[in-house]
Design a protein around this motif. Structure first.
Motif, PDB file in Angstrom:
ATOM      1  N   LYS A  83       6.609 -41.216  29.746  1.00 47.95           N
ATOM      2  CA  LYS A  83       6.117 -40.129  28.888  1.00 47.95           C
ATOM      3  C   LYS A  83       7.162 -39.027  28.787  1.00 47.95           C
ATOM      4  CE  LYS A  83       2.226 -37.004  28.292  1.00 47.95           C
ATOM      5  NZ  LYS A  83       0.933 -36.546  28.821  1.00 47.95           N
ATOM      6  N   ASN A  84       7.801 -38.689  29.913  1.00 44.32           N
ATOM      7  CA  ASN A  84       8.864 -37.689  29.911  1.00 44.32           C
ATOM      8  C   ASN A  84      10.031 -38.120  29.031  1.00 44.32           C
ATOM      9  OD1 ASN A  84       8.924 -35.162  31.613  1.00 44.32           O
ATOM     10  ND2 ASN A  84       7.866 -36.577  32.982  1.00 44.32           N
ATOM     11  N   LEU A  85      10.422 -39.382  29.129  1.00 40.78           N
ATOM     12  CA  LEU A  85      11.510 -39.888  28.281  1.00 40.78           C
ATOM     13  C   LEU A  85      11.162 -39.750  26.801  1.00 40.78           C
ATOM     14  CD1 LEU A  85      12.584 -43.121  30.193  1.00 40.78           C
ATOM     15  CD2 LEU A  85      14.031 -41.137  29.716  1.00 40.78           C
ATOM     16  N   SER A  86       9.919 -40.059  26.459  1.00 37.00           N
ATOM     17  CA  SER A  86       9.477 -39.949  25.067  1.00 37.00           C
ATOM     18  C   SER A  86       9.502 -38.509  24.579  1.00 37.00           C
ATOM     19  CB  SER A  86       8.069 -40.521  24.905  1.00 37.00           C
ATOM     20  OG  SER A  86       8.073 -41.906  25.128  1.00 37.00           O
ATOM     21  N   GLN A  87       9.091 -37.593  25.437  1.00 42.46           N
ATOM     22  CA  GLN A  87       8.987 -36.183  25.041  1.00 42.46           C
ATOM     23  C   GLN A  87      10.314 -35.445  25.079  1.00 42.46           C
ATOM     24  OE1 GLN A  87       6.018 -34.879  27.836  1.00 42.46           O
ATOM     25  NE2 GLN A  87       4.340 -35.383  26.451  1.00 42.46           N
ATOM     26  N   ARG A  88      11.220 -35.857  25.955  1.00 38.15           N
ATOM     27  CA  ARG A  88      12.452 -35.092  26.146  1.00 38.15           C
ATOM     28  C   ARG A  88      13.668 -35.708  25.474  1.00 38.15           C
ATOM     29  NH1 ARG A  88      11.932 -31.120  30.307  1.00 38.15           N
ATOM     30  NH2 ARG A  88       9.876 -31.270  31.228  1.00 38.15           N
ATOM     31  N   GLN A  89      13.790 -37.035  25.468  1.00 40.60           N
ATOM     32  CA  GLN A  89      14.977 -37.652  24.891  1.00 40.60           C
ATOM     33  C   GLN A  89      14.676 -38.433  23.619  1.00 40.60           C
ATOM     34  OE1 GLN A  89      14.609 -37.665  28.271  1.00 40.60           O
ATOM     35  NE2 GLN A  89      16.408 -36.529  28.884  1.00 40.60           N
ATOM     36  N   LEU A  90      13.704 -39.290  23.661  1.00 40.68           N
ATOM     37  CA  LEU A  90      13.486 -40.189  22.519  1.00 40.68           C
ATOM     38  C   LEU A  90      12.921 -39.458  21.302  1.00 40.68           C
ATOM     39  CD1 LEU A  90      12.233 -43.296  24.493  1.00 40.68           C
ATOM     40  CD2 LEU A  90      14.425 -43.028  23.308  1.00 40.68           C
ATOM     41  N   LEU A  91      11.974 -38.583  21.497  1.00 44.41           N
ATOM     42  CA  LEU A  91      11.435 -37.756  20.409  1.00 44.41           C
ATOM     43  C   LEU A  91      11.140 -38.555  19.135  1.00 44.41           C
ATOM     44  CD1 LEU A  91      13.887 -34.755  20.862  1.00 44.41           C
ATOM     45  CD2 LEU A  91      11.537 -34.914  21.705  1.00 44.41           C
ATOM     46  N   GLU A  92      10.392 -39.615  19.272  1.00 42.33           N
ATOM     47  CA  GLU A  92      10.012 -40.472  18.138  1.00 42.33           C
ATOM     48  C   GLU A  92      11.127 -41.397  17.663  1.00 42.33           C
ATOM     49  OE1 GLU A  92       6.787 -40.357  16.821  1.00 42.33           O
ATOM     50  OE2 GLU A  92       6.260 -38.790  18.243  1.00 42.33           O
ATOM     51  N   ASP A  93      12.313 -41.334  18.273  1.00 44.97           N
ATOM     52  CA  ASP A  93      13.410 -42.221  17.908  1.00 44.97           C
ATOM     53  C   ASP A  93      13.360 -43.474  18.775  1.00 44.97           C
ATOM     54  OD1 ASP A  93      14.505 -40.518  15.963  1.00 44.97           O
ATOM     55  OD2 ASP A  93      15.578 -39.374  17.502  1.00 44.97           O
ATOM     56  N   VAL A 129      19.384 -38.727  39.341  1.00 46.35           N
ATOM     57  CA  VAL A 129      19.549 -39.249  37.976  1.00 46.35           C
ATOM     58  C   VAL A 129      18.530 -38.606  37.048  1.00 46.35           C
ATOM     59  CG1 VAL A 129      19.289 -41.290  36.496  1.00 46.35           C
ATOM     60  CG2 VAL A 129      20.579 -41.445  38.644  1.00 46.35           C
ATOM     61  N   PHE A 130      17.270 -38.596  37.469  1.00 50.63           N
ATOM     62  CA  PHE A 130      16.221 -38.045  36.614  1.00 50.63           C
ATOM     63  C   PHE A 130      16.415 -36.539  36.407  1.00 50.63           C
ATOM     64  CE2 PHE A 130      13.542 -41.711  38.443  1.00 50.63           C
ATOM     65  CZ  PHE A 130      14.133 -42.599  37.561  1.00 50.63           C
ATOM     66  N   ARG A 131      16.907 -35.831  37.421  1.00 49.17           N
ATOM     67  CA  ARG A 131      17.192 -34.402  37.281  1.00 49.17           C
ATOM     68  C   ARG A 131      18.320 -34.193  36.267  1.00 49.17           C
ATOM     69  NH1 ARG A 131      21.009 -31.672  39.266  1.00 49.17           N
ATOM     70  NH2 ARG A 131      21.487 -33.088  40.964  1.00 49.17           N
ATOM     71  N   LEU A 132      19.378 -35.006  36.353  1.00 45.10           N
ATOM     72  CA  LEU A 132      20.488 -34.894  35.403  1.00 45.10           C
ATOM     73  C   LEU A 132      20.057 -35.179  33.972  1.00 45.10           C
ATOM     74  CD1 LEU A 132      23.308 -36.519  37.550  1.00 45.10           C
ATOM     75  CD2 LEU A 132      23.269 -34.146  36.705  1.00 45.10           C
ATOM     76  N   LEU A 133      18.999 -35.965  33.816  1.00 45.20           N
ATOM     77  CA  LEU A 133      18.470 -36.274  32.484  1.00 45.20           C
ATOM     78  C   LEU A 133      17.345 -35.326  32.077  1.00 45.20           C
ATOM     79  CD1 LEU A 133      18.432 -40.175  32.702  1.00 45.20           C
ATOM     80  CD2 LEU A 133      20.064 -38.719  31.467  1.00 45.20           C
ATOM     81  N   ASN A 134      17.146 -34.260  32.867  1.00 48.11           N
ATOM     82  CA  ASN A 134      16.098 -33.269  32.609  1.00 48.11           C
ATOM     83  C   ASN A 134      14.708 -33.878  32.562  1.00 48.11           C
ATOM     84  OD1 ASN A 134      17.853 -31.012  32.475  1.00 48.11           O
ATOM     85  ND2 ASN A 134      18.438 -31.636  30.412  1.00 48.11           N
ATOM     86  N   LEU A 135      14.467 -34.849  33.408  1.00 50.47           N
ATOM     87  CA  LEU A 135      13.156 -35.479  33.484  1.00 50.47           C
ATOM     88  C   LEU A 135      12.399 -34.882  34.663  1.00 50.47           C
ATOM     89  CD1 LEU A 135      14.210 -39.176  32.896  1.00 50.47           C
ATOM     90  CD2 LEU A 135      13.173 -37.613  31.243  1.00 50.47           C
ATOM     91  N   SER A 136      11.255 -34.318  34.372  1.00 48.23           N
ATOM     92  CA  SER A 136      10.443 -33.752  35.451  1.00 48.23           C
ATOM     93  C   SER A 136       9.361 -34.764  35.794  1.00 48.23           C
ATOM     94  CB  SER A 136       9.822 -32.424  35.020  1.00 48.23           C
ATOM     95  OG  SER A 136       9.037 -32.606  33.863  1.00 48.23           O
ATOM     96  N   CYS A 137       9.608 -35.488  36.824  1.00 46.51           N
ATOM     97  CA  CYS A 137       8.621 -36.473  37.234  1.00 46.51           C
ATOM     98  C   CYS A 137       8.629 -36.601  38.742  1.00 46.51           C
ATOM     99  CB  CYS A 137       8.872 -37.828  36.585  1.00 46.51           C
ATOM    100  SG  CYS A 137      10.394 -38.569  37.108  1.00 46.51           S
TER     101      CYS A 137
END
Length: 169
Positions: A83-93, A129-137
């Motif tokens: 869900k974090n990946l979808s909201q922060r990086q993928l953004l519908e892409d 890794v997740f911190r570097l990708l700005n993923l809060s999980c």
């Protein structure tokens, strides 16, 4: 040789990955080349070169890299991490090309953690890794010893394939 670390919401592979045919999964991907660029091809014929990429689930693709050495995270599509990946990086892409600086930092963290003994340092590596990708999980873990035993038994089986499986749950 392939090393596999299994968590409740993702699987990590340090692998010499041979380029498969175009395929798709029910998992999101984070793929990072260990040397040089990745060559990514999508079903529509689109190709691109990058050092790291995030690919959404159900996206037909194939990936190759120099020496075929890659770090691959397969993310359970139902997880908070996905869900974090979808909201922060993928953004519908369908994919997101990672910033080269972030990829280089991840490669450095991996080199350090690998030298310390990856299975023992995997949780620290994945958090970085997740911190570097700005993923809060929150990294989940399985606390039921019966499930831990079953997963470890399956992954250590010599009848599955000839990979070096490592589990850290």
């Amino acid at each position: 040789m392939t090393t596999i670390c299994v968590m409740i919401d993702h699987i990590f592979l340090d692998t010499e990955y041979r380029q498969p045919n175009i395929h798709q999964h029910l998992a999101k991907h984070i793929i990072i080349s260990q040397s040089g660029n990745l060559s990514v091809m999508f079903d529509e014929g689109e190709t691109l070169e990058c050092k790291g990429i995030i690919i959404d689930s159900n996206v037909a693709h194939t990936v190759a890299s120099e020496e075929n050495k890659m770090l691959i995270f397969l993310i359970d599509d139902t997880s908070a991490l996905a869900k974090n990946l979808s909201q922060r990086q993928l953004l519908e892409d369908s994919f997101f090309v990672m910033d080269n600086l972030a990829v280089e930092q991840i490669q450095e963290v991996y080199t350090t953690c690998h030298a310390e003994g990856l299975p023992q340092s995997y949780i620290d590596f994945s958090k970085q890794v997740f911190r570097l990708l700005n993923l809060s999980c929150h990294i989940s873990s399985i606390t039921d010893s019966r499930i831990q035993w079953a997963l470890n038994h399956i992954l250590k089986s010599t009848h599955i394939d000839n990979c070096n499986h490592t589990t850290y749950i």
